[in-house]
Design a protein around this motif. Sequence first.
Motif, mmCIF file in Angstrom:
data_model
loop_
_atom_site.group_PDB
_atom_site.id
_atom_site.type_symbol
_atom_site.label_atom_id
_atom_site.label_comp_id
_atom_site.label_asym_id
_atom_site.label_seq_id
_atom_site.Cartn_x
_atom_site.Cartn_y
_atom_site.Cartn_z
ATOM 1 N N PHE A 101 33.269 6.180 -9.089
ATOM 2 C CA PHE A 101 33.716 4.901 -9.349
ATOM 3 C C PHE A 101 32.505 4.135 -10.450
ATOM 4 C CE2 PHE A 101 33.110 -0.013 -8.474
ATOM 5 C CZ PHE A 101 34.476 -0.526 -8.978
ATOM 6 N N GLY A 102 32.972 3.529 -11.540
ATOM 7 C CA GLY A 102 32.175 2.918 -12.618
ATOM 8 C C GLY A 102 32.046 1.592 -12.557
ATOM 9 N N GLY A 103 32.960 0.921 -12.175
ATOM 10 C CA GLY A 103 33.141 -0.781 -12.126
ATOM 11 C C GLY A 103 34.615 -1.148 -12.140
ATOM 12 N N SER A 104 34.867 -2.518 -12.016
ATOM 13 C CA SER A 104 36.413 -2.632 -12.114
ATOM 14 C C SER A 104 36.429 -4.087 -12.571
ATOM 15 C CB SER A 104 36.988 -2.392 -10.884
ATOM 16 O OG SER A 104 36.787 -3.546 -9.810
ATOM 17 N N ALA A 105 37.665 -4.438 -12.995
ATOM 18 C CA ALA A 105 38.247 -5.717 -13.141
ATOM 19 C C ALA A 105 38.996 -5.963 -11.942
ATOM 20 C CB ALA A 105 38.925 -5.987 -14.344
ATOM 21 N N VAL A 106 39.186 -7.278 -11.440
ATOM 22 C CA VAL A 106 39.846 -7.792 -10.327
ATOM 23 C C VAL A 106 40.686 -8.922 -10.574
ATOM 24 C CG1 VAL A 106 39.974 -8.526 -8.052
ATOM 25 C CG2 VAL A 106 37.879 -7.001 -8.863
ATOM 26 N N THR A 107 42.024 -9.057 -10.288
ATOM 27 C CA THR A 107 42.813 -10.077 -10.825
ATOM 28 C C THR A 107 43.652 -10.619 -9.607
ATOM 29 O OG1 THR A 107 44.414 -11.005 -12.230
ATOM 30 C CG2 THR A 107 44.909 -8.611 -11.444
ATOM 31 N N MET A 108 44.497 -11.495 -9.632
ATOM 32 C CA MET A 108 45.321 -11.960 -8.554
ATOM 33 C C MET A 108 45.990 -11.008 -7.821
ATOM 34 S SD MET A 108 44.077 -15.123 -8.552
ATOM 35 C CE MET A 108 45.427 -16.001 -7.292
ATOM 36 N N PRO A 109 46.403 -10.852 -6.549
ATOM 37 C CA PRO A 109 45.847 -12.166 -5.669
ATOM 38 C C PRO A 109 44.533 -11.709 -4.838
ATOM 39 C CG PRO A 109 47.773 -10.792 -4.850
ATOM 40 C CD PRO A 109 47.224 -10.172 -6.039
ATOM 41 N N ILE A 110 43.651 -11.087 -5.506
ATOM 42 C CA ILE A 110 42.768 -10.850 -4.599
ATOM 43 C C ILE A 110 41.420 -11.082 -5.200
ATOM 44 C CG2 ILE A 110 43.706 -8.711 -3.429
ATOM 45 C CD1 ILE A 110 42.469 -6.799 -5.481
#
Length: 367
Positions: A65-74
């Motif tokens: 895992f290098g990193g992430s974007a997070v969007t709705m609904p969390i």
Amino acid sequence: MSLPSFYIAPKNKKFHLFGYPVAHSASPALQNCCFEGLKSGNHFSTWSTSKVTEEMLEVIRSDEFGGSAVTMPIKAAIIPFLDELSPESKITDACNTIVKVKTPDGFKLVGQNTDILGVRNALLNAVRSQYASQLISPNASYPASINGAGLVIGGGATTRSAAHALTILGLSPIFLVNRDPEEVRFVQEAMPHLSNKGGLIHLRNPEDVEKYLVGEGKPTLLMAVGAIPAIAPVTFAERMVYTTVMAILTIPYAPPSGASELPVPTKRVFLEMPYKPRRTPMLQVVEAMGWHGLNGIQAMIEQGLAQQRMWFTGIPTVEAGSDGSVLSPEIEAAARKLAEEMTDVTVIGKEINRAEGKEAAKPPSKS
């Protein structure tokens, strides 16, 4: 390229966009364009989930895992599972980015909210375009002596992010237009550092516009952010939003004078967050009234580049996310061009929600 020794500069890692639905997102195209330019071997993909599940937690805790974007609904649900939160995520109670940060014992996962930088940097770029010959710092802001104010139309997480972005640009108060007084109250309660000082004011109708924004000594609106769906108003409350906004847009503009590291815009700037269609009804109205209109693609580009800079450096700060020297000008230009020219993503088949039928992970107990 010679890199500072403390940069992570990840190689051959997996990055994701967590949320649901996400199959329509333009983020993978933008992020992979950057990764290809860096020749990093990294890859960005969507990971459809409506909950923070144990499976998802295994992914973000893995070595690959290098990193992430997070969007709705969390955006809020992910927060208890992270090792640390940035001040921006704390203030807005939202995380749209996970940054893997090096520690003496390995790594920690830090939550950040680059939606703020998407708004802030898009607005800064608009001012730069009005003053093409002037060098404007990425951290420039207006002094209190300018008496400049900001406006946000909408409610929820996007409104909180936009209000904070306008605040760090030095604008105060921030006026809110929303059909639902309860949504406004929630925003005010979520941002007491502003509302307790009278820094978040609800404009309910044209009479409120006259009261707060028209006349000698009143603040001058310099920038605004639209964060409501791009659909025609139907109910009286929805129509009143447009009526109130029209009263705001038609206030004659006299640029305030005074010394400022951030130049006062020659045309007031309006960032319309929705971008489907690219020219929303609100954006058309704004430009017809003589404002400098921006569609939400610009904010999407800026928050995506901010994520890239943080992932590359392993530094989850506003300063790192705004540092234009992290990525080469060629990489940034290619990403901007791709995002501005790409059409809507066509989703083929049904998007599968990985969380369907699964329990949400239990947040760790607070020590």
